[in-house]
Scaffold this motif. Sequence first.
Motif, PDB file in Angstrom:
ATOM      1  N   TRP A   1       1.163  -0.958  -0.405  1.00 15.19           N
ATOM      2  CA  TRP A   1      -0.035  -0.064   0.102  1.00 15.19           C
ATOM      3  C   TRP A   1       0.439   1.536  -0.246  1.00 15.19           C
ATOM      4  N   HIS A   2       1.731   1.407   0.344  1.00 18.68           N
ATOM      5  CA  HIS A   2       2.993   2.000   0.536  1.00 18.68           C
ATOM      6  C   HIS A   2       3.525   2.936  -0.989  1.00 18.68           C
TER       7      HIS A   2
ATOM      8  N   CYS B   1       1.129   5.577  -2.686  1.00 18.89           N
ATOM      9  CA  CYS B   1       0.808   6.940  -1.186  1.00 18.89           C
ATOM     10  C   CYS B   1       1.532   8.146  -1.805  1.00 18.89           C
ATOM     11  N   GLU B   2       1.525   9.031  -1.612  1.00 18.62           N
ATOM     12  CA  GLU B   2       2.048  10.520  -1.616  1.00 18.62           C
ATOM     13  C   GLU B   2       2.590  10.813  -0.367  1.00 18.62           C
ATOM     14  N   LYS B   3       2.667   9.504   0.776  1.00 20.25           N
ATOM     15  CA  LYS B   3       3.577  10.480   1.604  1.00 20.25           C
ATOM     16  C   LYS B   3       4.078   8.538   1.971  1.00 20.25           C
ATOM     17  N   LYS B   4       3.947   7.525   1.059  1.00 15.86           N
ATOM     18  CA  LYS B   4       4.700   6.372   1.276  1.00 15.86           C
ATOM     19  C   LYS B   4       4.164   5.718   2.602  1.00 15.86           C
TER      20      LYS B   4
ATOM     21  N   SER C   1       2.080   7.478   5.319  1.00 10.66           N
ATOM     22  CA  SER C   1       0.842   7.222   5.280  1.00 10.66           C
ATOM     23  C   SER C   1       0.238   5.706   5.872  1.00 10.66           C
TER      24      SER C   1
ATOM     25  N   CYS D   1      -3.309   2.148   6.047  1.00 11.64           N
ATOM     26  CA  CYS D   1      -3.323   3.149   5.100  1.00 11.64           C
ATOM     27  C   CYS D   1      -4.516   4.006   4.943  1.00 11.64           C
TER      28      CYS D   1
ATOM     29  N   GLU E   1      -4.472   6.912   3.205  1.00 16.11           N
ATOM     30  CA  GLU E   1      -4.856   7.604   1.761  1.00 16.11           C
ATOM     31  C   GLU E   1      -6.038   6.242   0.950  1.00 16.11           C
TER      32      GLU E   1
ATOM     33  N   LEU F   1      -7.126   4.442  -1.435  1.00 12.71           N
ATOM     34  CA  LEU F   1      -6.296   3.523  -2.281  1.00 12.71           C
ATOM     35  C   LEU F   1      -7.337   3.727  -4.102  1.00 12.71           C
TER      36      LEU F   1
END
Length: 181
Positions: free
Chosen positions: A72-73, A76-79, A82, A98, A100, A102
């Motif tokens: 999931w990372h 994600c924008e914040k890896k 998030s 997570c 953020e 998806l």
Amino acid sequence: EKISIITANLFGVIVMAIVGGISFGAYALIYGRSAIDYDKMFGFKLPYGFLFFMAMYIISIFVHEFIHGFFWHFPCEKKWGSIDFGLNVKMITPYCHCREALSVSQYFWGSIAPTIFLGIVPIVIGLIIPNLFLITFGVIGVIGGCGDIMVIWTLRKHKDCKLFDHPYEVGYAYFVEKKGE
């Protein structure tokens, strides 16, 4: 949608019977019933083999959650910023969350990955090399993914939307559909 941990556990009993029956049945067909010898499975005599297996099982629970976060990372924008890991004290189960939204595809792959890597892959390898420990570990890995499988089943209702993972329960809290143009 949230999935009850109790319902997931009941589903796990059914999956255990099916996946275990197929996996151990295939092992017995390929290598003979006499190849199913649990005293030799761990390379240790009982109870040390059992203790080793239980340690591996407990570690695999945390690895299962890490695999969710790992998959999931990426989108994600914040890896990793998030991804949260925690422990549901009430149910005594670790979780990965997570923060953020998806896509259905991203949520699907992050949800199914632990079942593939800790369940299906060990079963297949255990049938090929032969290794009863890997098959047993894999069957338990598939059982451990039952809640994830149930969540994935609910994804069929959603196509082009974003899912928000539930912060501490099995499943997603809500989804946002794109408006038609």
